[in-house]
Design an enzyme around this catalytic site. Structure first.
Site, PDB file in Angstrom:
ATOM      1  N   GLU A  88       0.831  -1.207   0.000  1.00 58.18           N
ATOM      2  CA  GLU A  88       0.000   0.000   0.000  1.00 58.18           C
ATOM      3  C   GLU A  88       0.867   1.258   0.000  1.00 58.18           C
ATOM      4  O   GLU A  88       0.605   2.216  -0.728  1.00 58.18           O
ATOM      5  CB  GLU A  88      -0.888   0.034   1.249  1.00 58.18           C
ATOM      6  CG  GLU A  88      -2.072  -0.894   1.234  1.00 58.18           C
ATOM      7  CD  GLU A  88      -2.897  -0.784   2.502  1.00 58.18           C
ATOM      8  OE1 GLU A  88      -4.070  -1.201   2.466  1.00 58.18           O
ATOM      9  OE2 GLU A  88      -2.386  -0.297   3.525  1.00 58.18           O
ATOM     10  N   GLU A 108      -4.800  -9.455   2.752  1.00 55.48           N
ATOM     11  CA  GLU A 108      -5.744  -9.086   3.807  1.00 55.48           C
ATOM     12  C   GLU A 108      -6.955 -10.008   3.909  1.00 55.48           C
ATOM     13  O   GLU A 108      -7.335 -10.442   5.009  1.00 55.48           O
ATOM     14  CB  GLU A 108      -6.201  -7.631   3.600  1.00 55.48           C
ATOM     15  CG  GLU A 108      -5.161  -6.589   3.980  1.00 55.48           C
ATOM     16  CD  GLU A 108      -4.143  -6.319   2.888  1.00 55.48           C
ATOM     17  OE1 GLU A 108      -3.355  -5.372   3.039  1.00 55.48           O
ATOM     18  OE2 GLU A 108      -4.125  -7.059   1.871  1.00 55.48           O
TER      19      GLU A 108
END
Length: 234
Positions: A88, A108
């Protein structure tokens, strides 16, 4: 990634913004990985309260937004594995140089958690909805070479050339006029939210401000004198 590291990064980035001698930034990792993501061991202990978790998430988001909005270009030098929150952070940078063989992943959903750093927004912008769903929902590993091919990264190079390539790009960016670079970064990041008329209006404002700057005059002189310009950011 943990709260202490996010806070340290936030402080460091703010300091770089305030230093006029720094005109481009390279973000990289130490050792074999760029960033392995969140500190799962700490999260797994379940010791954090709801409010402490919120503080952690918001600190990470502040770092993401700083990378995206600070007025200086940022180049990510992804020298090795980048997973979850680490990936990210790389994608929040303006340009991304990645090792060809680097292992990248958004794990995730496989861990029962979720994205917190704007991934559902950033990845769609970079590769489109169809590919973003594949990357985020399946959560499979892919390589740096794959990332460059699909538009997640700008360059995929051998691992021993990542920092050198990223630094060369940053050096080139640093030679541009700082005011012009600030407007370019801002307007390019806003582009998807604007219609054509709004974009034109913002360009007029940016152009007028640049044309009133000392750097514009220096750029003209340097062009006429056939020499590199010496910009001062004013």
């Amino acid at each position: 990634m943990n709260l202490a590291l996010y806070l340290a990064l936030e402080e460091a980035l703010k300091g770089l913004v305030e230093d006029p001698s720094i005109r481009a930034i390279v973000l990289t990792g130490s050792g074999r990985a760029f960033c392995a993501g969140a500190d799962l061991e700490a999260h797994g202990r379940g010791a954090l309260t709801h409010e402490e978790r919120r503080i952690y998430i918001e600190a990470g988001q502040r770092v993401q937004r700083l990378l995206q909005t600070l007025p200086k270009p940022v180049v990510a030098a992804v020298n090795g594995a980048a997973v979850g929150a680490g990936l990210e952070m790389a994608l929040a940078c303006d340009l991304v140089v990645v090792a060809r063989e680097a292992k990248l992943r958004f794990p995730e959903l496989s861990l029962g958690t979720f994205f917190g750093g704007g991934t559902t927004y950033t990845v769609v912008r970079r590769v489109g909805l169809t590919r973003a769903k594949e990357l985020l929902m399946l959560g499979e590993f892919f390589t740096g070479e794959d990332a460059a091919a699909m538009g997640l990264a700008n360059r995929a190079v051998p691992s021993d050339g990542v920092l050198e390539t990223a630094t060369a790009l940053a050096d080139e960016l640093a030679r541009k006029a700082p005011l012009s670079m600030k407007f370019a970064k801002r307007l390019l990041d806003q582009a998807r939210h604007l219609d054509a008329e709004s974009a034109l209006a913002l360009e007029v404002d940016a152009l007028l401000r640049c044309m009133a700057s000392r750097d514009w005059q220096e750029g003209i002189r340097a062009f006429k004198e056939k020499r590199p310009p010496s910009f001062v950011g004013e």
